[in-house]
Motif scaffolding. Structure first.
Motif, PDB file in Angstrom:
ATOM      1  N   CYS A  24       4.504  -4.471  -5.700  1.00 41.69           N
ATOM      2  CA  CYS A  24       3.770  -3.788  -4.784  1.00 41.69           C
ATOM      3  C   CYS A  24       3.588  -2.347  -5.254  1.00 41.69           C
ATOM      4  N   CYS A  58      -2.636  -2.265  -0.229  1.00 43.56           N
ATOM      5  CA  CYS A  58      -1.234  -1.772  -0.755  1.00 43.56           C
ATOM      6  C   CYS A  58      -0.423  -1.337   0.309  1.00 43.56           C
ATOM      7  N   GLY A 108      -0.806   2.217  -4.439  1.00 43.12           N
ATOM      8  CA  GLY A 108      -2.289   1.866  -4.013  1.00 43.12           C
ATOM      9  C   GLY A 108      -3.148   3.144  -4.567  1.00 43.12           C
TER      10      GLY A 108
END
Length: 405
Positions: free
Chosen positions: A187, A394, A190
């Motif tokens: 992850c 994200c 972002g």
């Protein structure tokens, strides 16, 4: 919406990688606090409490143990600070921590009820990573490998204690021991794709020099100008590039220090060392060192770029590569492991061998000579970031991973 939780963030430079996650979780109704060394007060809706290790590393300790002892000192200080918060009424349900400095070492011992969620960047090992990658900067094989093993001890203890974790990219997740990967999700932090955008009318003025989108501007950006990020290779590509393209100008962003690896033994900065190596073969008027820039100015650098160069050892990937792609740059990058997570050669960028300045000069020159042909590649690069690494997506994913506990 999950029931509100008490969430403790632990990061020496808070907010660090939690710059966006902490405010997002606070906005979702969770009670948030943070432990840090560098600051205190309220940051993005999160109250920050400063912790302080009680002493320095033992003088005369075995040099291989000094890094571990430093992390134990930080880990102890963090655990005691977390216990004090619990006594004051803040006992976390979840602890989000970056284990890189040892801060998470004893948190599960202090607060066994809390779930420990780590942010993992890179696992050091003697094969397949940064160690020994660049023959120009060799490390003693045995001693270097032994130091890495000792350095990994604190991180292994953190991995053993964690309930879950995230790593920014698949390659970075893959550096961690296989037995822990089932608990590690991929992850990224972002990219704000509404803010980081192409701008065909971009104009940038720095130190009296003006750069415009559409001009042959070559850009190179890193926190510091150092071998880990290929600065030496980039500089060695410049004589051939500038000779071939007399209108090209080079804009370099970054500091004079060292973020990763060893500092130069002679005290001369890497920036100055490798500039001196090519100084007589280039026109200095066509080369501009901008130093470190405010974020909005840095974005303008990406927007005026005709060819953006990103090189790295097999190591943690820079946010700047994600942002360069989001800004629609024509990216020329090293064909090293972490980069392959983002760049597909010929579609979202151009890949070159890290150690080949001639190939790098040729690839940059191609982007300058045929800008129109790179249009689809620029568009595909941005599309890839928007589709896979947009900030909203994200953040939602990371928040959900924290809230699942």
């Amino acid at each position: 919406m999950p029931s509100p939780k008490s969430i403790l963030f632990v990061h020496q430079n808070f907010p660090g990688q939690y710059l966006r996650l902490a405010p997002a979780l606070a906005a979702r109704g969770h009670r948030t606090m943070a432990l840090a060394i560098e600051r205190e007060g309220v940051v993005g809706g999160t109250r920050v409490v400063r912790y302080a290790p009680q002493r320095g590393t033992t003088l005369g300790a075995h040099p291989w143990s000094q890094d571990f002892e430093t992390k134990i000192l930080r880990g102890e200080a963090c655990a005691r600070a977390a216990l004090e918060l619990a006594k004051q009424g803040f006992e976390p349900d979840v602890i989000c921590a970056n284990p890189g400095w040892g801060e998470s070492l004893f948190l599960k011992d202090a607060l066994p009820r809390a779930k420990l969620h780590l942010y993992l960047e890179f696992f050091y090992r003697a094969e397949g990573g940064d160690f020994g990658f660049d023959p120009e900067f060799p490390a003693p094989r045995f001693e270097g490998a032994a130091r890495l093993r000792a350095r990994s001890a604190a991180q292994l203890l953190a991995l053993d204690a964690m309930d879950g974790a995230v790593a920014p990219t698949a390659w970075q997740r893959g550096t961690f021991p296989a037995e822990y990967r089932a608990k590690i999700e991929t992850c990224f932090d972002g990219v704000d794709v509404a803010r980081v955008v192409p701008d065909p009318a971009a104009r940038l003025e720095l130190d009296g020099r003006v750069y415009r989108a559409g001009e042959p501007v070559v850009t190179f950006v890193n926190r510091n100008l150092e071998p880990y990020r290929g600065y030496h290779v980039f500089m060695r590509a410049l004589p051939a590039l500038l000779a071939r393209h007399p209108d090209a100008r080079v804009l370099i962003v970054g500091g004079d220090g060292v973020s990763y690896g060893a500092k130069p033994a002679d005290g001369v900065s890497y920036k100055d060392r490798f500039l001196a190596e090519v100084r007589d073969a280039i026109d200095p008027a066509r080369l501009h060192f901008a130093g470190k820039l405010p974020y909005d100015v840095y974005l303008k650098v990406l927007q005026v770029s005709a060819a953006h160069v990103y090189l790295t050892y097999p190591f943690a990937l820079s946010w700047s590569l994600f942002e360069a792609m989001a800004a629609g740059c024509a990216v020329i990058a090293s064909s090293t492991g972490p980069v392959l997570d983002l760049i597909e050669h010929g579609r979202t960028g151009v890949l070159v061998d890290f150690f080949d300045p001639a190939a790098l000069a040729e690839a940059i020159g191609d982007a300058l000579a045929r800008p129109a042909s790179f249009g689809p590649m620029r568009a595909a690069a941005r599309e890839y970031i928007v589709g896979n690494f947009a900030l909203a997506d994200c953040l939602a994913r990371h928040a959900a991973l924290v809230e699942r506990y």
